[in-house]
Design a protein around this motif. Structure first.
Motif, PDB file in Angstrom:
ATOM      1  N   LEU A  17       0.837  -1.199   0.000  1.00  0.00           N
ATOM      2  CA  LEU A  17       0.000   0.000   0.000  1.00  0.00           C
ATOM      3  C   LEU A  17       0.873   1.249   0.000  1.00  0.00           C
ATOM      4  CD1 LEU A  17      -2.874   1.042   0.082  1.00  0.00           C
ATOM      5  CD2 LEU A  17      -2.775   0.910   2.552  1.00  0.00           C
ATOM      6  N   TRP A  18       1.938   1.241   0.774  1.00  0.00           N
ATOM      7  CA  TRP A  18       2.851   2.379   0.782  1.00  0.00           C
ATOM      8  C   TRP A  18       3.633   2.432  -0.536  1.00  0.00           C
ATOM      9  CZ3 TRP A  18       8.248   2.852   3.070  1.00  0.00           C
ATOM     10  CH2 TRP A  18       8.666   4.170   3.052  1.00  0.00           C
ATOM     11  N   GLY A  19       4.018   1.284  -1.053  1.00  0.00           N
ATOM     12  CA  GLY A  19       4.719   1.246  -2.330  1.00  0.00           C
ATOM     13  C   GLY A  19       3.884   1.807  -3.470  1.00  0.00           C
ATOM     14  N   VAL A  20       2.578   1.569  -3.431  1.00  0.00           N
ATOM     15  CA  VAL A  20       1.690   2.136  -4.439  1.00  0.00           C
ATOM     16  C   VAL A  20       1.691   3.657  -4.328  1.00  0.00           C
ATOM     17  CG1 VAL A  20      -0.758   2.391  -5.033  1.00  0.00           C
ATOM     18  CG2 VAL A  20       0.228   0.128  -4.763  1.00  0.00           C
ATOM     19  N   GLY A  21       1.669   4.170  -3.110  1.00  0.00           N
ATOM     20  CA  GLY A  21       1.732   5.618  -2.928  1.00  0.00           C
ATOM     21  C   GLY A  21       3.032   6.206  -3.453  1.00  0.00           C
ATOM     22  N   LEU A  22       4.140   5.514  -3.198  1.00  0.00           N
ATOM     23  CA  LEU A  22       5.429   5.972  -3.724  1.00  0.00           C
ATOM     24  C   LEU A  22       5.454   5.953  -5.253  1.00  0.00           C
ATOM     25  CD1 LEU A  22       7.899   4.172  -1.299  1.00  0.00           C
ATOM     26  CD2 LEU A  22       7.514   6.625  -1.474  1.00  0.00           C
ATOM     27  N   ALA A  23       4.893   4.908  -5.843  1.00  0.00           N
ATOM     28  CA  ALA A  23       4.880   4.804  -7.301  1.00  0.00           C
ATOM     29  C   ALA A  23       3.995   5.875  -7.924  1.00  0.00           C
ATOM     30  CB  ALA A  23       4.410   3.413  -7.719  1.00  0.00           C
ATOM     31  N   VAL A  63      -4.544  -2.794  -4.431  1.00  0.00           N
ATOM     32  CA  VAL A  63      -3.130  -2.841  -4.811  1.00  0.00           C
ATOM     33  C   VAL A  63      -2.973  -3.416  -6.216  1.00  0.00           C
ATOM     34  CG1 VAL A  63      -0.922  -3.960  -4.287  1.00  0.00           C
ATOM     35  CG2 VAL A  63      -2.234  -2.896  -2.466  1.00  0.00           C
ATOM     36  N   ALA A  64      -3.709  -4.481  -6.543  1.00  0.00           N
ATOM     37  CA  ALA A  64      -3.596  -5.091  -7.871  1.00  0.00           C
ATOM     38  C   ALA A  64      -4.052  -4.132  -8.967  1.00  0.00           C
ATOM     39  CB  ALA A  64      -4.405  -6.385  -7.925  1.00  0.00           C
TER      40      ALA A  64
END
Length: 108
Positions: free
Chosen positions: A24-30, A83-84
């Motif tokens: 979830l945090w990685g999606v925000g970073l991306a 996320v997906a």
């Protein structure tokens, strides 16, 4: 759920759910990196606390006697679908990914 069942549920689920909460945090970073709009940059500051909240909510549902453990499944499924779908969108909009190779087609 008995204490023995809680331990097994956590032991089986958490190795799979920790990467999901972190994703979830990685999606925000991306989104902040590859988003076309400046508004996406705020997602870095939103998604990290959201991953904490989702992890805490999971722990509360699993460990609390007031809430049925059945509510874990909708929580996990919603997070997985979010996320997906976000990764699918980011994969299409990322400029850094190479295009798929063009293999020669055999003529008959």
């Amino acid at each position: 759920m008995s204490e023995f069942g809680e331990d097994w549920a956590r032991a089986i689920l958490l190795p799979f759910l920790h990467p999901l909460f972190s994703a979830l945090w990685g999606v925000g970073l991306a989104y902040a990196k590859f988003g076309k709009n400046r508004r996406y940059r705020a997602l870095v500051y939103v998604c990290l606390p959201l991953s904490f909240i989702y992890h805490g909510l999971f722990d509360y549902i699993v460990l609390s006697e007031a809430v049925s453990p059945v509510f874990v499944m909708p929580l996990v499924l919603f997070l997985w679908f979010f996320v997906a779908s976000s990764l699918r969108f980011l994969n299409r909009s990322s400029p850094g990914l190479p295009s798929p190779p063009n293999y020669p087609v055999a003529s008959s």
